[in-house]
Write an enzyme that holds these catalytic residues in place. Structure first.
Site, PDB file in Angstrom:
ATOM      1  N   LYS A 110      38.412  -9.685  57.459  1.00  0.00           N
ATOM      2  CA  LYS A 110      38.585 -10.634  56.332  1.00  0.00           C
ATOM      3  C   LYS A 110      38.089 -10.031  55.018  1.00  0.00           C
ATOM      4  O   LYS A 110      38.721 -10.243  53.977  1.00  0.00           O
ATOM      5  CB  LYS A 110      38.008 -12.019  56.618  1.00  0.00           C
ATOM      6  N   ARG A 155      32.794 -22.480  57.095  1.00  0.00           N
ATOM      7  CA  ARG A 155      32.492 -21.909  58.411  1.00  0.00           C
ATOM      8  C   ARG A 155      32.173 -22.992  59.418  1.00  0.00           C
ATOM      9  O   ARG A 155      31.808 -22.700  60.548  1.00  0.00           O
ATOM     10  CB  ARG A 155      31.299 -20.980  58.274  1.00  0.00           C
ATOM     11  N   ARG A 181      30.836  -0.269  61.576  1.00  0.00           N
ATOM     12  CA  ARG A 181      31.144  -0.740  60.221  1.00  0.00           C
ATOM     13  C   ARG A 181      30.128  -0.290  59.179  1.00  0.00           C
ATOM     14  O   ARG A 181      28.923  -0.377  59.382  1.00  0.00           O
ATOM     15  CB  ARG A 181      31.238  -2.268  60.225  1.00  0.00           C
ATOM     16  N   ARG A 217      25.166  -2.907  57.580  1.00  0.00           N
ATOM     17  CA  ARG A 217      24.488  -4.192  57.395  1.00  0.00           C
ATOM     18  C   ARG A 217      23.446  -4.423  58.477  1.00  0.00           C
ATOM     19  O   ARG A 217      23.648  -4.046  59.629  1.00  0.00           O
ATOM     20  CB  ARG A 217      25.520  -5.328  57.445  1.00  0.00           C
ATOM     21  N   ARG A 219      26.507 -14.064  66.554  1.00  0.00           N
ATOM     22  CA  ARG A 219      27.491 -14.390  65.512  1.00  0.00           C
ATOM     23  C   ARG A 219      28.819 -14.809  66.133  1.00  0.00           C
ATOM     24  O   ARG A 219      29.495 -15.711  65.649  1.00  0.00           O
ATOM     25  CB  ARG A 219      27.712 -13.189  64.588  1.00  0.00           C
TER      26      ARG A 219
HETATM   27  P1  AMP Z   1      29.820 -12.531  56.743  1.00  0.00           P
HETATM   28  O1  AMP Z   1      29.520 -11.528  55.687  1.00  0.00           O
HETATM   29  O2  AMP Z   1      30.924 -13.460  56.335  1.00  0.00           O
HETATM   30  O3  AMP Z   1      30.041 -11.910  58.096  1.00  0.00           O
HETATM   31  O4  AMP Z   1      28.506 -13.448  56.887  1.00  0.00           O
HETATM   32  C1  AMP Z   1      27.266 -12.899  57.293  1.00  0.00           C
HETATM   33  C2  AMP Z   1      26.269 -13.999  57.616  1.00  0.00           C
HETATM   34  O5  AMP Z   1      26.030 -14.797  56.447  1.00  0.00           O
HETATM   35  C3  AMP Z   1      26.713 -14.985  58.687  1.00  0.00           C
HETATM   36  O6  AMP Z   1      26.480 -14.503  59.999  1.00  0.00           O
HETATM   37  C4  AMP Z   1      25.843 -16.198  58.331  1.00  0.00           C
HETATM   38  O7  AMP Z   1      24.508 -15.992  58.743  1.00  0.00           O
HETATM   39  C5  AMP Z   1      25.844 -16.160  56.806  1.00  0.00           C
HETATM   40  N1  AMP Z   1      26.973 -16.941  56.221  1.00  0.00           N
HETATM   41  C6  AMP Z   1      28.071 -16.455  55.563  1.00  0.00           C
HETATM   42  N2  AMP Z   1      28.886 -17.447  55.157  1.00  0.00           N
HETATM   43  C7  AMP Z   1      28.299 -18.599  55.579  1.00  0.00           C
HETATM   44  C8  AMP Z   1      28.651 -19.974  55.498  1.00  0.00           C
HETATM   45  N3  AMP Z   1      29.810 -20.378  54.914  1.00  0.00           N
HETATM   46  N4  AMP Z   1      27.801 -20.887  56.032  1.00  0.00           N
HETATM   47  C9  AMP Z   1      26.642 -20.516  56.614  1.00  0.00           C
HETATM   48  N5  AMP Z   1      26.255 -19.235  56.759  1.00  0.00           N
HETATM   49  C10 AMP Z   1      27.065 -18.272  56.244  1.00  0.00           C
END
Ligand code: AMP
Length: 218
Positions: free
Chosen positions: A14, A89, A128, A163, A174
């Site tokens: 994404k 989410r 990654r 990360r 996750r």
């Molecule tokens: P991502 O970069 O989208 O993979 O997000 C990394 C982490 O950020 C996730 O595993 C959550 O801990 C947190 N996170 C990202 N977006 C959200 C959201 N919309 N609601 C709650 N936690 C989020």
């Protein structure tokens, strides 16, 4: 106006597709993960709390995410549309988003679901790497997404980093969070006839072409 949402398990691409769409349509890319990572770098109570939740693979509270998102949405660059990566989410976030957009006389136009099998997702997570400067995402384990020079961004020469939450343990949590909290959104948006499924094991430019075809009604 093009308002696009991605729903996908971790490492389905994404972030990569959002970057490509951002360049192609000149749309802002709003990643709640990036907004939260920025906040988590601050040496504040809130920063530490966010960082802990992210490293545990749990969702950060709706209040915090909504506040960050609303602030970002109020920027005038979103008036032409936006690409939402990682938000909403959960069903609660989706209804909050609908209410917020309705109050602004806006709506979601496309929901792109990137389908990916759990085992492939896990492999992608391990390799990654991201450029902290421009946000471009690489994977040194796959030929079509590895940087020209290992550990260096092709675009700005900055160092690539892994990360903190891109490890096998956090991945399991996750992925579980995705299945429990986020996947039900597919049905939610299907009822609104907005969902388009894409097989995310395809090459990234094939996926990109499929998305632009959807957005351009081809
Ligand atoms: P991502 O970069 O989208 O993979 O997000 C990394 C982490 O950020 C996730 O595993 C959550 O801990 C947190 N996170 C990202 N977006 C959200 C959201 N919309 N609601 C709650 N936690 C989020």
């Amino acid at each position: 106006m093009k308002n696009i949402i991605f729903i996908a398990p971790p490492a389905a691409g994404k972030g990569t597709q959002s970057q490509l769409l951002k360049k192609h349509y000149n749309l802002p890319h709003i990643s709640t993960g990036d907004l939260l990572r920025e906040e988590a770098m601050q040496a504040t109570d809130l920063g530490h709390r966010i960082s802990r939740l992210m490293n545990e693979g749990k969702l950060v509270s709706d209040e915090i995410v909504l506040e960050l998102f609303e602030k970002r949405l109020s920027n005038s660059d979103t008036e032409v549309g936006f690409i939402l990566d990682g938000f909403p989410r959960s069903l609660k976030q989706a209804t909050n988003l609908d209410n917020l957009l309705e109050s602004l006389n806006r709506k979601i136009d496309y929901v792109i679901v990137l389908d990916l099998d759990k085992e492939i997702a896990k492999k992608r997570i391990v390799g990654r790497q991201t450029c902290l400067k421009c946000g471009h995402v690489y994977n040194h384990l796959f030929d079509d997404t590895k940087p020209i020079n290992e550990g260096i961004c092709d675009f700005d020469g900055d160092n690539l980093v892994q990360r903190d939450d891109d490890n096998e343990d956090t991945f399991e949590k996750r992925y579980e969070t995705y299945i429990k909290e986020t996947k039900p959104l597919i049905e939610y948006y299907q009822a609104k006839d907005l969902v388009h499924h894409i097989d995310s094991t395809q090459p990234k430019m094939t996926i990109f072409k499929q998305i632009t075809d959807i957005v351009e009604g081809k």
